[in-house]
Design an enzyme around this catalytic site. Structure first.
Site, mmCIF file in Angstrom:
data_model
loop_
_atom_site.group_PDB
_atom_site.id
_atom_site.type_symbol
_atom_site.label_atom_id
_atom_site.label_comp_id
_atom_site.label_asym_id
_atom_site.label_seq_id
_atom_site.Cartn_x
_atom_site.Cartn_y
_atom_site.Cartn_z
ATOM 1 N N ASP A 37 8.403 -10.768 -0.115
ATOM 2 C CA ASP A 37 6.952 -12.155 0.029
ATOM 3 C C ASP A 37 7.338 -12.502 1.418
ATOM 4 O OD1 ASP A 37 3.971 -12.347 1.033
ATOM 5 O OD2 ASP A 37 3.828 -11.940 -0.513
ATOM 6 N N HIS B 54 1.655 -15.274 4.123
ATOM 7 C CA HIS B 54 1.522 -14.189 2.789
ATOM 8 C C HIS B 54 1.925 -14.941 1.519
ATOM 9 C CE1 HIS B 54 1.177 -10.410 0.608
ATOM 10 N NE2 HIS B 54 -0.207 -10.328 1.719
ATOM 11 N N SER C 296 -2.488 -7.036 -2.726
ATOM 12 C CA SER C 296 -1.766 -8.166 -2.430
ATOM 13 C C SER C 296 -1.988 -9.264 -3.426
ATOM 14 C CB SER C 296 -0.788 -8.806 -0.884
ATOM 15 O OG SER C 296 -0.563 -7.664 -0.570
#
Ligand SMILES: *[C@@H]1O[C@H](CO)[C@@H](O)[C@H](O)[C@H]1NC(C)=O
Ligand SMILES: *[C@@H]1O[C@H](CO)[C@@H](O)[C@H](O)[C@H]1NC(C)=O
Ligand SMILES: *[C@@H]1O[C@H](CO)[C@@H](O)[C@H](O)[C@H]1NC(C)=O
Ligand SMILES: *[C@@H]1O[C@H](CO)[C@@H](O)[C@H](O)[C@H]1NC(C)=O
Ligand SMILES: *[C@@H]1O[C@H](CO)[C@@H](O)[C@H](O)[C@H]1NC(C)=O
Length: 770
Positions: free
Chosen positions: A143, A216, A546
């Site tokens: 990520d 994220h 996600s």
């Protein structure tokens, strides 16, 4: 006459010549431009003269280009390397002995929608055995890196790092080895491919290290396996204990995504390292274009990971609600769609007309008063033809100052619209859905008093503005509401089936929470991610597949801790056959995009149900040989299969390989619409599928039941009862589907369940006519 035609001919020739030159110049340019290619090599054909395969790879590369160096040499999940090459160089490599394929790198993106939402903490997690095996499970997350200082990475109470771990805590800008601990046991970054394609990393914008400057990666890794943190919230929203799905598992972070995207050569390098490091679960909330498995480096890389016993969980994509919008569909991947929780963040708009509408918001600043303020539609306060969208600089300050502005959702970030209104002097914002989003609401931590409303409310508010000479409104905020029903509902953005690559495999596999999820956040940016947002938080609320993917990664880690002897396919099967697809009242899970019941093309086997998954009774297991038989059934040549196996493998001559016999926990039955003109009454077709169940419970007799929504399909199972007397005993059954021809585009759904009275082993069935 003659001279005229001669002149014409000359002109024509000249034109042709000119065009030809332009063409040639353009062609040369594109040929000289270098791109990154991933070269798959057949290591078994390495000439004896090379002492190691990297030397061989290097000489293969140097034979077409002496000016290029390898970006990465790959060792585990694929055999080969990546390098910058011209189209011509790539072409000439393709013909070389030992080269299996030369694939242009794909750029991927994160599957987030950056929408705030809340994560319901799974109360049932306490039922999982709190064994040391659980803390030996390592979740690798590819990520944007991690922000290690937040409490979610606290390692209090953790024993030593598992002895199997071979990874590292790589140092770089703002990151050193002391940033890892017994929770965050490894961190690496991969930027060679990114920098070769995109340009050098701007260290003012992001750290060339595992540090997460985006948020994220911190969110996904703490969702999967963050430590428990009491008193977590985002500005008081979604308050409570925050913890990952597998709070005792370890995290290893692999940063592969940068400001400009995530590049395939870096992703493959990270997968390669993660497998060598010794991860057990691979979590990938990233997607790109879909292509055949042997041309898709994520499919190839994850096959390598799966063959080492690693469970791979990927996001299904945010391309919904359109059909065939899925990515990451290889059968060895667990493909996860997104549903809502039972929590909401209500906000209300009251109009001068006396009407009220409800929406959602995570606004936390000074609220508006009860006094009604002037209300304006952005389309009426802009010179732009898309003024309704509140794009940067499009609002005329004189027309919005002190007013509440109605902006339509779409194109730019939702939080950015609020900022645009704020900059133009607006007092508040109503974010309205158009038909693209319907009634799907995503709450955001707006910088000004703002809420999001669905299409129905939005249309009514705009109608009021048009009909009233002096429209007014105010906005109020309702905090956190729990117990929202129905829940879950399928998120509109969640990508949908059918499977765009292999119609015979039902995808997505599962639904998991992916709307308004609370998890850890970076300290580098505020919760909106906007540069102007100077707020800093340890937790943020965002949405996307996600977010649903790491839920399944974490649950997979829990199952792996509880059942260390299960294969990745067995864990996936347990999650799928115990998933639910209806509410307690028996009604099917709704699709928020339509307000109608959803289907297996939206939720796959259903919504994850971790406690049942712990004890599924039976599983549909699969070995590497089963996946290879799957590739044989797709008629892949030996060379294409070698990309996955990295060794010689030949499909057996004369053996009948069929996709219908691939031991998947769900059924997809693609059918041809009969083309007969004789008035439609075509004879029924019978298709037969076989499956093998493995007993992972106690001795028991299971009986089958089938349910179908129509009489158009008849389902018979042979045998109808299976008796298991020993652990790991296997039994095979055949299911025959008798179907009439239906118009192209028809989908019919059914369900097959085996039950011993204690366990229900359920599989969805999807028939689709083309
Ligand atoms: C790592 O960084 C921290 C904070 O920047 C610093 O206090 C520490 O001394 C560094 N440790 C090493 C091993 O360099
Ligand atoms: C609308 O909301 C306001 C403020 O919450 C409340 O005072 C009013 O009674 C509501 N009106 C209706 C018609 O529900
Ligand atoms: C406001 O915008 C709407 C939609 O674009 C349009 O129909 C309407 O005529 C505009 N009203 C004014 C007063 O400009
Ligand atoms: C919009 O158009 C008006 C009149 O043509 C002009 O005065 C104004 O500057 C324009 N505003 C913007 C934001 O473009
Ligand atoms: C593979 O080849 C066989 C024999 O030609 C054919 O019947 C079958 O449909 C093919 N399968 C696929 C998936 O293309």
């Amino acid at each position: 006459m003659k001279s005229l035609s001669l002149r014409l001919l000359l002109i024509l020739t000249l034109l042709v010549t000119l065009t030809y030159h332009v063409y040639v110049v353009a062609e040369m340019k594109t040929h000289q431009e270098k791109k990154t290619y991933i070269v798959h090599m057949d290591k078994s054909t390495m000439p004896m003269s090379f002492s190691n395969h990297f030397q061989w790879y290097d000489s293969s590369l140097k034979s077409v280009s002496d000016s290029t160096n390898m970006l990465y040499g790959y060792n585990d999940v694929i055999h080969g390397y990546s390098a910058r090459l011209t189209v011509e160089e790539a072409k000439s490599l393709e013909g070389q002995p030992g080269v299996l394929s030369v694939l242009e790198e794909v750029k991927y993106k994160l599957h987030t929608t950056r929408t705030p939402l809340f994560l319901g903490l799974d109360k049932s997690e306490a039922l999982f055995p709190d064994s040391s095996a659980a803390s030996d499970v390592i979740v690798g997350v590819l990520d944007t890196g991690v922000w290690p200082e937040i409490k979610s990475f606290d390692d209090a109470g953790f024993g030593p790092v598992p002895s199997s771990w071979k990874g590292e805590c790589e140092e770089g800008k703002n990151f050193n080895s002391s940033n890892c601990n017994r929770k965050l046991i490894g961190a690496r970054f991969f930027s060679k491919g990114y920098e070769a394609a995109f340009g050098p990393i701007d260290e003012k914008m992001e750290s060339k290290s595992p540090r997460d400057d985006d948020g994220h990666g911190t969110h996904t890794s703490t969702t999967a396996a963050g430590s428990a943190v009491a008193g977590a919230s985002l500005f008081g929203y979604a308050p409570g204990m925050a913890r990952g799905m597998a709070p005792h598992a370890r995290v290893a972070a692999y940063k592969v995504c940068w400001v400009g995207g995530c590049y395939g050569s870096d992703i493959v390098a990270a997968m390669d390292k993660a497998v060598q490091d010794g991860i057990n679960v691979l979590s990938l909330s990233i997607g790109g274009s879909v292509s055949d498995y042997d041309r898709d480096n994520i499919a190839i890389g994850t096959f390598g990971a799966m063959s080492k016993g690693i469970l791979v969980s990927c996001s299904a994509g945010n391309g919904g609600p359109g059909s065939m919008s899925l990515s990451n569909v290889a059968p060895w991947i667990t493909t996860v769609g997104a549903g809502t929780l039972d929590r909401d963040f209500p906000a209300y708009v009251s109009l001068g007309s006396g009407k009220n509408f409800s929406g959602v918001s995570l606004y936390s600043g000074k609220p508006l008063s009860d006094t009604l303020l002037p209300l304006v539609y952005a389309a009426n306060a802009s010179n732009s033809s898309i003024g309704n969208l509140c794009m940067g600089g499009s609002l005329i300050p004189g027309k919005v100052a002190g007013k509440i502005v109605v902006c339509d959702r779409g194109l730019n970030a939702r939080v950015e619209k609020g900022e645009v209104v704020k900059r133009a002097g607006g007092a508040g914002m109503i974010l309205t859905n158009t038909d693209t989003y319907g009634e799907e609401l995503v709450a955001d931590a707006h910088l000004i008093p703002a809420l999001a409303v669905g299409q129905t409310a939005g249309d009514a508010i705009k109608k009021y503005i048009l009909s009233d000479s002096n429209p007014t409104a105010t906005i109020a905020f309702g905090g956190t509401q729990v117990g929202v029903q129905p829940s879950p509902v399928v998120a509109a953005f969640s990508s949908r089936g059918p499977n765009p690559i292999t119609m015979d495999i039902l995808k997505p596999d599962l639904l998991a929470p992916g709307v308004n999820i609370l998890a850890g956040w970076t300290n580098a940016v505020g919760p909106t991610g906007l540069q102007e947002d100077t707020r800093r938080v340890s937790f943020n609320i965002i949405s996307g597949t996600s977010m649903s993917c790491p839920h399944v990664s974490g649950l997979g880690a829990l199952l792996m801790g509880a059942h260390p002897d299960w294969s990745p396919a067995a864990i996936k099967s347990a999650l799928m056959t115990t998933a639910y697809n209806s509410y307690k009242n028996g009604k099917t899970i709704q699709d928020v995009a339509t307000g109608q019941p959803s289907t297996p093309f939206d939720y796959g086997a259903g919504h994850v149900n971790p406690v049942s998954a712990l004890d599924p009774g039976l599983v549909y297991d699969a070995t590497i040989d089963d996946y290879l038989a799957f590739l044989c059934a797709l008629n892949y040549t030996s060379n294409r299969i070698k990309t996955f196996t990295k060794q010689d493998y030949t499909c057996e001559v004369g053996k009948k390989y069929s996709l219908r016999d691939f031991n998947y926990p769900s059924f997809a039955v693609p059918l041809q619409t009969a083309s007969g003109q004789g008035g439609g009454s075509s004879a029924a077709t019978v298709v037969k599928y076989t499956r093998t169940l493995t007993n992972v419970g106690t001795p028991a007799t299971y009986k089958v039941s089938v349910s179908s929504e129509t009489q158009a399909v008849k389902i018979t199972v042979e045998p109808e009862s299976l008796t298991f007397t020993e652990p790991n005993e296997k039994k095979t059954y055949t299911v025959a589907f008798t179907v009439s021809s239906m118009p192209s585009g028809t989908n019919i759904f059914a369900r097959l369940e085996w039950s011993d009275g204690k366990h229900i082993v359920g599989s969805p069935i999807a028939f689709s006519w083309t």
